[in-house]
Design a protein around this motif. Structure first.
Motif, PDB file in Angstrom:
ATOM      1  N   ILE A   1       0.851  -1.190   0.000  1.00  0.00           N
ATOM      2  CA  ILE A   1       0.000   0.000   0.000  1.00  0.00           C
ATOM      3  C   ILE A   1       0.885   1.237   0.000  1.00  0.00           C
ATOM      4  CG2 ILE A   1      -1.861   1.242   1.168  1.00  0.00           C
ATOM      5  CD1 ILE A   1      -2.623  -1.530   0.056  1.00  0.00           C
ATOM      6  N   VAL A   2       0.590   2.176  -0.900  1.00  0.00           N
ATOM      7  CA  VAL A   2       1.381   3.399  -1.026  1.00  0.00           C
ATOM      8  C   VAL A   2       0.459   4.607  -1.029  1.00  0.00           C
ATOM      9  CG1 VAL A   2       3.282   2.295  -2.247  1.00  0.00           C
ATOM     10  CG2 VAL A   2       1.355   3.213  -3.554  1.00  0.00           C
ATOM     11  N   SER A   3       1.072   5.782  -0.976  1.00  0.00           N
ATOM     12  CA  SER A   3       0.303   7.038  -0.951  1.00  0.00           C
ATOM     13  C   SER A   3       0.132   7.593  -2.359  1.00  0.00           C
ATOM     14  CB  SER A   3       1.003   8.058  -0.049  1.00  0.00           C
ATOM     15  OG  SER A   3       1.118   7.559   1.261  1.00  0.00           O
TER      16      SER A   3
ATOM     17  N   ALA B   1      -0.061   7.086  -6.872  1.00  0.00           N
ATOM     18  CA  ALA B   1       0.791   6.626  -7.968  1.00  0.00           C
ATOM     19  C   ALA B   1       2.158   7.295  -7.963  1.00  0.00           C
ATOM     20  CB  ALA B   1       0.094   6.870  -9.304  1.00  0.00           C
ATOM     21  N   GLN B   2       2.209   8.582  -7.637  1.00  0.00           N
ATOM     22  CA  GLN B   2       3.499   9.281  -7.654  1.00  0.00           C
ATOM     23  C   GLN B   2       4.480   8.636  -6.684  1.00  0.00           C
ATOM     24  OE1 GLN B   2       4.418  11.852  -9.722  1.00  0.00           O
ATOM     25  NE2 GLN B   2       6.472  11.672  -8.873  1.00  0.00           N
ATOM     26  N   GLN B   3       4.017   8.325  -5.468  1.00  0.00           N
ATOM     27  CA  GLN B   3       4.909   7.646  -4.529  1.00  0.00           C
ATOM     28  C   GLN B   3       5.257   6.248  -5.030  1.00  0.00           C
ATOM     29  OE1 GLN B   3       3.816   5.818  -0.683  1.00  0.00           O
ATOM     30  NE2 GLN B   3       5.069   7.402   0.275  1.00  0.00           N
ATOM     31  N   GLY B   4       4.298   5.596  -5.693  1.00  0.00           N
ATOM     32  CA  GLY B   4       4.568   4.270  -6.238  1.00  0.00           C
ATOM     33  C   GLY B   4       5.690   4.297  -7.264  1.00  0.00           C
ATOM     34  N   ILE B   5       5.676   5.298  -8.155  1.00  0.00           N
ATOM     35  CA  ILE B   5       6.737   5.432  -9.160  1.00  0.00           C
ATOM     36  C   ILE B   5       8.071   5.698  -8.472  1.00  0.00           C
ATOM     37  CG2 ILE B   5       7.546   6.815 -11.114  1.00  0.00           C
ATOM     38  CD1 ILE B   5       4.525   7.446 -11.642  1.00  0.00           C
ATOM     39  N   ASP B   6       8.049   6.545  -7.467  1.00  0.00           N
ATOM     40  CA  ASP B   6       9.265   6.884  -6.729  1.00  0.00           C
ATOM     41  C   ASP B   6       9.848   5.656  -6.034  1.00  0.00           C
ATOM     42  OD1 ASP B   6      11.126   8.904  -5.637  1.00  0.00           O
ATOM     43  OD2 ASP B   6      10.196   8.382  -3.726  1.00  0.00           O
ATOM     44  N   ILE B   7       8.999   4.879  -5.378  1.00  0.00           N
ATOM     45  CA  ILE B   7       9.446   3.674  -4.667  1.00  0.00           C
ATOM     46  C   ILE B   7      10.016   2.654  -5.647  1.00  0.00           C
ATOM     47  CG2 ILE B   7       8.573   1.633  -3.427  1.00  0.00           C
ATOM     48  CD1 ILE B   7       6.694   3.593  -1.926  1.00  0.00           C
TER      49      ILE B   7
ATOM     50  N   PHE C   1      -5.889   5.087  -6.101  1.00  0.00           N
ATOM     51  CA  PHE C   1      -7.307   5.365  -5.860  1.00  0.00           C
ATOM     52  C   PHE C   1      -7.571   6.871  -5.790  1.00  0.00           C
ATOM     53  CE2 PHE C   1      -6.684   1.169  -3.822  1.00  0.00           C
ATOM     54  CZ  PHE C   1      -7.619   0.434  -4.538  1.00  0.00           C
ATOM     55  N   SER C   2      -6.502   7.674  -5.875  1.00  0.00           N
ATOM     56  CA  SER C   2      -6.627   9.102  -5.595  1.00  0.00           C
ATOM     57  C   SER C   2      -7.446   9.855  -6.639  1.00  0.00           C
ATOM     58  CB  SER C   2      -5.232   9.733  -5.495  1.00  0.00           C
ATOM     59  OG  SER C   2      -4.470   9.094  -4.500  1.00  0.00           O
ATOM     60  N   LYS C   3      -7.237   9.538  -7.915  1.00  0.00           N
ATOM     61  CA  LYS C   3      -7.882  10.315  -8.967  1.00  0.00           C
ATOM     62  C   LYS C   3      -9.401  10.185  -8.937  1.00  0.00           C
ATOM     63  CE  LYS C   3      -4.486  12.163 -11.434  1.00  0.00           C
ATOM     64  NZ  LYS C   3      -3.570  12.471 -10.361  1.00  0.00           N
ATOM     65  N   ILE C   4      -9.893   8.983  -8.584  1.00  0.00           N
ATOM     66  CA  ILE C   4     -11.335   8.766  -8.699  1.00  0.00           C
ATOM     67  C   ILE C   4     -12.044   8.584  -7.365  1.00  0.00           C
ATOM     68  CG2 ILE C   4     -11.234   7.775 -11.012  1.00  0.00           C
ATOM     69  CD1 ILE C   4     -11.375   5.022  -9.601  1.00  0.00           C
TER      70      ILE C   4
ATOM     71  N   GLY D   1      -7.815  13.838  -1.729  1.00  0.00           N
ATOM     72  CA  GLY D   1      -7.082  14.505  -0.661  1.00  0.00           C
ATOM     73  C   GLY D   1      -6.384  13.563   0.300  1.00  0.00           C
ATOM     74  N   ILE D   2      -6.795  12.294   0.295  1.00  0.00           N
ATOM     75  CA  ILE D   2      -6.202  11.311   1.213  1.00  0.00           C
ATOM     76  C   ILE D   2      -5.622  10.210   0.343  1.00  0.00           C
ATOM     77  CG2 ILE D   2      -6.625   9.826   3.213  1.00  0.00           C
ATOM     78  CD1 ILE D   2      -9.244  11.476   3.584  1.00  0.00           C
ATOM     79  N   ARG D   3      -4.366  10.368  -0.026  1.00  0.00           N
ATOM     80  CA  ARG D   3      -3.783   9.604  -1.118  1.00  0.00           C
ATOM     81  C   ARG D   3      -3.554   8.141  -0.737  1.00  0.00           C
ATOM     82  NH1 ARG D   3      -2.813  12.809  -5.001  1.00  0.00           N
ATOM     83  NH2 ARG D   3      -1.489  11.341  -6.123  1.00  0.00           N
ATOM     84  N   LEU D   4      -4.113   7.244  -1.560  1.00  0.00           N
ATOM     85  CA  LEU D   4      -3.932   5.812  -1.374  1.00  0.00           C
ATOM     86  C   LEU D   4      -3.801   5.125  -2.726  1.00  0.00           C
ATOM     87  CD1 LEU D   4      -6.490   4.840   1.432  1.00  0.00           C
ATOM     88  CD2 LEU D   4      -3.998   4.793   1.596  1.00  0.00           C
ATOM     89  N   GLY D   5      -2.965   4.117  -2.776  1.00  0.00           N
ATOM     90  CA  GLY D   5      -2.804   3.291  -3.962  1.00  0.00           C
ATOM     91  C   GLY D   5      -2.066   2.031  -3.570  1.00  0.00           C
TER      92      GLY D   5
END
Length: 467
Positions: free
Chosen positions: A171-173, A175-181, A309-312, A316-320
């Motif tokens: 679980i990440v915060s 997509a942006q954090q996912g790309i970074d990780i 899940f953030s875009k849709i 404001g509470i970033r999850l992916g």
């Protein structure tokens, strides 16, 4: 040896600096292409009439200044230095102003997240209360570095039919954090990365920060140009390919199954990995598009899959989440833990219950119905009002249209400023390219933040400027 390397020396400046400056100028002017092999030390020294040590110092200076990179056993290669994206920062400033000042009188074609009027606030409040009643203080204080286990199980069950191991789900915060990780886990300095041209600016920033060598390949209507892609693979050792498989940002194209299978075949043949950013694939409006991501077709464990899940759902509470290949499981887990210790446990528990109770599926169905109306209206108005000025590919889903100007009589940045003065915000194409000038004559408009009346007003104002 080409004459372009010849130089008339000035006495005051060391020769290696003058040679380096000449080569930088050749690279900046594209007389030496990005990734082109530079002459050997001995060959260049002979042509220019200097000793080998001078060329060694020249190449060392070019590498230190980001104009060249070295491959052990292969030589030195040109690297066009990226232009500092000053406009990107300016654009972000305007974009933040829209949100901070709540300028309801503007027409926001730049926003990508769902409008607040579509957020299921009452449903979600009841879900949070259920979580707090069920879990008490644990919902606020428990931390699981890899993500709330029940959420990982629910993602596996609801979205992947239990085909995955939950150990491979992080679980990440967003997509942006996912790309970074993912980048921290698999990309080292001077590794080679392929991206689509154009592509998501946030991904470009991550790869630049990792000091990777970035290769761009043009997009066709059903995905990347495979022939050009393989030519790069034949000449360079590629570490990974970053792609947005559905409703690509910004172009809106989706990959055909044939291209997905071919790219997976090439990944195995040339030993590289695919970072798949599954962007807005919930919002499919036409039945001809089937959701079948690279990861679902991946038989050789070559795909790092990222889903936000953030875009849709929760802007404001970033999850992916990330799905990791077995070979990178430990390194991605360590990268996640080193990036942040844990993602909001209350929101993870609330999202898990929201999905499990069927609310998420219902909410997506509602969004698809509402956004399809805007998609159809905006597409029709673009054809009717802007057709003589722009060309575009019908995305058949997502939240955006990407328009290319037929006549190069105004740049996308100039158009941005002119429309901004009239209260209309677009996203200039320069945001999506490694070299901003490549996006001078294209721009993206979206319908996530505008109702039907504002779509009509905004398209009319764009037409006024273009005509």
């Amino acid at each position: 040896m080409e004459e372009k390397f010849l130089i008339t020396f000035e006495e005051e400046v060391p020769k290696y600096i003058q040679i380096a400056n000449n080569i930088k100028k050749l690279i900046d002017n594209k007389e030496i292409k990005d990734g082109e092999k530079l002459p050997t030390i001995r060959a260049l020294a002979k042509v220019i009439g200097v000793n080998n040590v001078t060329i060694v110092n020249t190449y060392k200076k070019l590498k230190n200044e980001g104009y060249a990179f070295q491959k052990v056993g292969s030589g030195t290669f040109a690297k066009r230095k990226d232009i500092v994206p000053i406009f990107n920062r300016e654009y972000s400033k305007y974009f933040k102003k829209i949100k901070q000042d709540e300028l309801f009188n503007i027409i926001d074609f730049a926003g990508e997240t769902q409008s607040e009027v579509y957020f299921p606030i009452e449903e979600f409040k009841s879900i949070i209360n259920m979580v707090l009643d069920r879990d008490g203080a644990n919902a606020l204080i428990m931390q699981e570095p890899l993500g709330y286990e029940e959420l990982r199980k629910t993602i596996n069950k609801e979205f992947w039919k239990n085909r995955l191991s939950i150990e491979n789900i992080l679980i990440v915060s967003g997509a942006q954090q996912g790309i970074d990780i993912a980048s921290k886990a698999i990309i080292n300095i001077n590794d080679n990365v392929i991206v689509e041209k154009p592509t998501y600016g946030g991904a470009l920033s991550v790869f630049k920060w990792r000091r990777a060598n970035i290769f761009e390949v043009n997009l066709e209507e059903d995905g990347i140009d495979i022939v050009a892609f393989e030519e790069i693979l034949k000449k360079n050792k590629i570490r990974c390919f970053y792609t947005m498989s559905y409703f690509h940002n910004p172009t809106g194209i989706s990959y055909s199954k044939e291209k997905k299978l071919k790219l997976l075949e090439l990944a195995e043949k040339y030993d590289f990995y695919i970072i798949e950013d599954d962007y807005l694939s919930e919002l499919i409006y036409e039945s001809e598009i089937v959701h079948e991501p690279f990861k679902k077709l991946d038989k050789n464990d070559r795909v790092i899959y990222i889903k936000s899940f953030s875009k849709i759902f929760l802007p404001g509470i970033r999850l992916g989440y990330i799905i990791t290949p077995d070979i990178f499981r430990e390194s991605l887990q360590n990268s996640k833990i080193n990036t942040d210790i844990a993602t909001s446990t209350l929101m993870q528990r609330a999202l898990e219950l929201y999905i499990k109770e069927g609310y998420f599926k219902g909410h997506i169905g509602f969004l698809k119905d509402e956004y399809k109306k805007r998609y159809e209206l905006m597409g029709e108005l673009i054809k009717q009002e802007l057709g003589e000025f722009v060309r575009f590919i019908d995305p058949k889903g997502g939240l955006n249209f990407y328009l290319s100007l037929k006549e190069k009589n105004i740049t996308s940045k100039s158009l941005f400023y002119k429309l901004k003065s009239k209260g209309v915000y677009i996203t200039p194409g320069v945001i999506f390219y490694r070299y901003p000038k490549d996006g001078d004559y294209s721009f993206r408009i979206g319908f996530a933040q505008v109702n039907e009346e504002k779509i009509k007003q905004g398209i009319n104002l764009i037409r006024e400027e273009l005509s």
